[in-house]
Design a protein around this motif. Structure first.
Motif, short mmCIF file in Angstrom:
data_model
loop_
_atom_site.label_atom_id
_atom_site.label_comp_id
_atom_site.label_asym_id
_atom_site.label_seq_id
_atom_site.Cartn_x
_atom_site.Cartn_y
_atom_site.Cartn_z
N GLN A 1 0.83 -1.21 0.00
CA GLN A 1 0.00 0.00 0.00
C GLN A 1 0.86 1.26 0.00
O GLN A 1 0.56 2.23 -0.68
CB GLN A 1 -0.94 0.01 1.21
N GLY A 2 1.94 1.25 0.77
CA GLY A 2 2.86 2.38 0.78
C GLY A 2 3.54 2.57 -0.56
O GLY A 2 3.71 3.70 -1.05
N LYS A 3 3.92 1.47 -1.17
CA LYS A 3 4.55 1.51 -2.50
C LYS A 3 3.56 2.06 -3.54
O LYS A 3 3.92 2.88 -4.38
CB LYS A 3 4.98 0.09 -2.88
N GLU B 1 3.83 5.52 -5.84
CA GLU B 1 3.71 5.51 -7.30
C GLU B 1 2.63 6.46 -7.79
O GLU B 1 2.81 7.17 -8.77
CB GLU B 1 3.42 4.09 -7.80
N GLU B 2 1.49 6.49 -7.09
CA GLU B 2 0.41 7.40 -7.47
C GLU B 2 0.83 8.85 -7.28
O GLU B 2 0.49 9.71 -8.08
CB GLU B 2 -0.85 7.09 -6.67
N ALA B 3 1.59 9.11 -6.22
CA ALA B 3 2.04 10.48 -5.97
C ALA B 3 3.04 10.92 -7.03
O ALA B 3 3.06 12.08 -7.44
CB ALA B 3 2.65 10.58 -4.58
N SER B 4 3.88 10.01 -7.49
CA SER B 4 4.87 10.38 -8.50
C SER B 4 4.23 10.55 -9.88
O SER B 4 4.72 11.31 -10.71
CB SER B 4 5.98 9.33 -8.57
#
Length: 80
Positions: free
Chosen positions: A57-59, A63-66
């Motif tokens: 979930q953190g990963k 990825e969504e933030a980048s």
């Protein structure tokens, strides 16, 4: 001596039980070992997948933030 040995054997059969052979553990002696082993395996597996899920979930959030566009900085006094 023979009488004392017979008394001990009778006492031993009363304590151990007639169904159990002396020196051999009964089936009930294995119950805690089996249940504790099962409990450790289940909790270990659940903890592994819980940690893995949180890590994924953190990963995924990173990825969504980048991928999202970075908003331009606002300068003071600029019209909206």
């Amino acid at each position: 001596m023979k009488l004392q040995t017979r008394r001990f054997e009778a006492l031993h059969w009363t304590v151990v039980g007639a169904h159990q052979q002396p020196g051999k553990p009964s089936t009930m002696d294995w119950v805690p070992i089996v249940f504790i082993t099962f409990k450790v395996l289940v909790f270990g597996t659940c903890m592994f997948y819980a940690i893995k899920w949180h890590h994924d979930q953190g990963k995924k959030a990173k990825e969504e933030a980048s991928r999202s566009p970075i908003p331009a900085e606002r300068t003071p006094g600029a019209s909206e």
